[in-house]
Design an enzyme around this catalytic site. Structure first.
Site, short mmCIF file in Angstrom:
data_model
loop_
_atom_site.label_atom_id
_atom_site.label_comp_id
_atom_site.label_asym_id
_atom_site.label_seq_id
_atom_site.Cartn_x
_atom_site.Cartn_y
_atom_site.Cartn_z
N LYS A 13 0.83 -1.21 0.00
CA LYS A 13 0.00 0.00 0.00
C LYS A 13 0.87 1.27 0.00
CE LYS A 13 -1.96 -1.06 3.97
NZ LYS A 13 -1.29 -2.33 4.30
N ARG A 88 -10.06 0.45 8.32
CA ARG A 88 -9.62 -0.90 8.65
C ARG A 88 -10.70 -1.69 9.39
NH1 ARG A 88 -3.66 0.23 8.67
NH2 ARG A 88 -2.70 -1.69 9.29
N ARG A 127 11.87 -5.27 5.42
CA ARG A 127 11.62 -3.85 5.11
C ARG A 127 12.54 -2.93 5.91
NH1 ARG A 127 5.72 -1.62 5.55
NH2 ARG A 127 5.89 -2.57 7.62
N ARG A 160 11.04 -0.99 11.33
CA ARG A 160 9.90 -0.62 12.16
C ARG A 160 9.77 -1.54 13.37
NH1 ARG A 160 4.69 0.41 8.34
NH2 ARG A 160 3.70 -0.92 9.90
N ARG A 171 -0.33 -9.06 13.30
CA ARG A 171 -0.92 -8.07 12.39
C ARG A 171 -1.68 -8.76 11.26
NH1 ARG A 171 4.33 -5.16 10.89
NH2 ARG A 171 3.08 -4.02 9.36
P1 AP5 Z 1 4.91 -1.54 1.93
O1 AP5 Z 1 4.54 -0.78 0.71
O2 AP5 Z 1 5.63 -0.82 3.00
O3 AP5 Z 1 3.61 -2.29 2.50
P2 AP5 Z 1 2.32 -1.74 3.24
O4 AP5 Z 1 1.14 -2.38 2.62
O5 AP5 Z 1 2.34 -0.25 3.33
O6 AP5 Z 1 2.54 -2.42 4.66
P3 AP5 Z 1 2.45 -1.83 6.15
O7 AP5 Z 1 3.23 -2.73 7.01
O8 AP5 Z 1 2.78 -0.37 6.17
O9 AP5 Z 1 0.95 -2.00 6.44
P4 AP5 Z 1 0.27 -2.02 7.79
O10 AP5 Z 1 -1.12 -1.95 7.36
O11 AP5 Z 1 0.61 -3.12 8.69
O12 AP5 Z 1 0.91 -0.77 8.56
P5 AP5 Z 1 0.36 0.68 8.91
O13 AP5 Z 1 1.51 1.57 8.97
O14 AP5 Z 1 -0.78 1.03 8.04
O15 AP5 Z 1 5.77 -2.81 1.47
C1 AP5 Z 1 6.34 -3.70 2.41
C2 AP5 Z 1 7.74 -4.13 1.97
O16 AP5 Z 1 7.64 -4.90 0.76
C3 AP5 Z 1 8.69 -2.98 1.66
O17 AP5 Z 1 9.97 -3.33 2.10
C4 AP5 Z 1 8.67 -2.86 0.12
O18 AP5 Z 1 9.91 -2.42 -0.38
C5 AP5 Z 1 8.36 -4.29 -0.30
N1 AP5 Z 1 7.50 -4.36 -1.48
C6 AP5 Z 1 6.39 -3.61 -1.75
N2 AP5 Z 1 5.83 -3.97 -2.92
C7 AP5 Z 1 6.59 -4.98 -3.41
C8 AP5 Z 1 6.53 -5.79 -4.61
N3 AP5 Z 1 5.56 -5.61 -5.53
N4 AP5 Z 1 7.47 -6.74 -4.78
C9 AP5 Z 1 8.46 -6.93 -3.85
N5 AP5 Z 1 8.58 -6.19 -2.72
C10 AP5 Z 1 7.66 -5.24 -2.49
O19 AP5 Z 1 -0.21 0.45 10.38
C11 AP5 Z 1 0.64 0.19 11.47
C12 AP5 Z 1 -0.15 0.11 12.76
O20 AP5 Z 1 -0.80 1.38 13.01
C13 AP5 Z 1 -1.30 -0.90 12.78
O21 AP5 Z 1 -0.86 -2.17 13.15
C14 AP5 Z 1 -2.24 -0.27 13.83
O22 AP5 Z 1 -1.78 -0.52 15.13
C15 AP5 Z 1 -2.10 1.21 13.55
N6 AP5 Z 1 -3.08 1.68 12.56
C16 AP5 Z 1 -2.82 2.23 11.34
N7 AP5 Z 1 -3.95 2.53 10.70
C17 AP5 Z 1 -4.97 2.19 11.52
C18 AP5 Z 1 -6.38 2.23 11.42
N8 AP5 Z 1 -7.01 2.72 10.31
N9 AP5 Z 1 -7.13 1.76 12.45
C19 AP5 Z 1 -6.54 1.29 13.57
N10 AP5 Z 1 -5.20 1.20 13.74
C20 AP5 Z 1 -4.42 1.66 12.72
MG MG Z 2 2.50 1.16 4.91
#
Ligand code: AP5
Ligand code: MG
Ligand code: ZN
Length: 215
Positions: A13, A88, A127, A160, A171
């Site tokens: 994402k 979410r 990552r 992270r 997660r």
């Molecule tokens: P990346 O693009 O970073 O993936 P992502 O989908 O953004 O993954 P996240 O870990 O950020 O998602 P998340 O939902 O757990 O975290 P968030 O910060 O939202 O890609 C990942 C890796 O793969 C990278 O190294 C990249 O280089 C590689 N990659 C990408 N695409 C690729 C491809 N095509 N091929 C190969 N490699 C690739 O949330 C964190 C925490 O915040 C949650 O756990 C929760 O506690 C809280 N939170 C956030 N939003 C909410 C909400 N709406 N409600 C409640 N709690 C929330």
């Molecule tokens: Mg992300």
């Protein structure tokens, strides 16, 4: 153009949101990034969110809804925005509808990234992120030219807190239990677009722009 990027942790994402943001000149609104910044600045919000984030649980709905409400009212969201990691839960999705209605806006498309768990775990555990500019890397799939250093700004790369194996598993479980059903929710509204998130990053982006250019 107002978009939602939906998908499991590690599905790409953030990676695609950044590219889409540059191409269409609209901001990436990542609740995860906003929360992490609050945690690192030790604000009241950060202190509240930290526990949940470190264990891989969702931060309470009312907290993230307030964040989004305030963020998408800002001027830079006037021409559109990319919601990355929000909504979410069903209740977040319904609150978002109310917020958008008041602002006379709507979501044009919800992009869902499909990636299997084994790949997700590999992506998350490898990552790395630049401390200075936020650019994302992967030790195998998108390595920096120089180990531990950002190609663009020479900032230091870090891992992270929640990218540890135990937290990753949690997660993924939370995603399946609380978020994945949003695909049905948006599919019923006829705005869901599914993409193969296992493809190469540039291929995914090309197929996304092919779709988004038509909106
Ligand atoms: P990346 O693009 O970073 O993936 P992502 O989908 O953004 O993954 P996240 O870990 O950020 O998602 P998340 O939902 O757990 O975290 P968030 O910060 O939202 O890609 C990942 C890796 O793969 C990278 O190294 C990249 O280089 C590689 N990659 C990408 N695409 C690729 C491809 N095509 N091929 C190969 N490699 C690739 O949330 C964190 C925490 O915040 C949650 O756990 C929760 O506690 C809280 N939170 C956030 N939003 C909410 C909400 N709406 N409600 C409640 N709690 C929330
Ligand atoms: Mg992300
Ligand atoms: Zn950098």
């Amino acid at each position: 153009m107002n978009l939602i990027l939906l998908g499991a942790p590690g599905s790409g994402k953030g990676t695609q949101a950044k590219k889409i943001g540059v191409r269409y000149n609209i901001p990436q609104v990542s609740t995860g990034d906003i929360l992490r910044e609050a945690v690192s600045n030790k604000t009241a919000l950060g202190l509240k969110a930290q526990e949940y984030m470190n264990t891989g649980l969702l931060v309470p709905d009312n907290v993230v809804i307030d964040i989004i409400k305030e963020r998408i009212e800002k001027k830079d969201c006037g021409n559109g925005f990319i919601l990355d990691g929000f909504p979410r839960t069903l209740s977040q999705a319904e609150e978002l509808n109310k917020i958008l209605e008041l602002q006379r806006k709507k979501i044009e498309a919800v992009i869902s990234f499909e990636v299997n768990d084994k790949i997700l775990i590999k992506r998350l555990s490898g990552r790395r992120i630049c401390r200075k500019c936020g650019r994302g890397y992967h030790v195998d799939f998108q390595p920096p030219k120089k180990d531990g250093i950002c190609d663009v700004c020479q900032g230091e790369l870090y891992q992270r807190q929640d990218d540890k194996e135990e937290t990753i598993i949690n997660r993924l479980k939370v995603y399946k239990e609380q978020t994945e059903s949003l695909k049905d929710y948006y599919n019923n509204k006829k705005i869901l677009k599914t993409v193969n998130g296992e493809a190469d990053m540039d291929c995914i982006f090309t197929s996304l722009t092919g779709y988004l250019d038509e909106i």
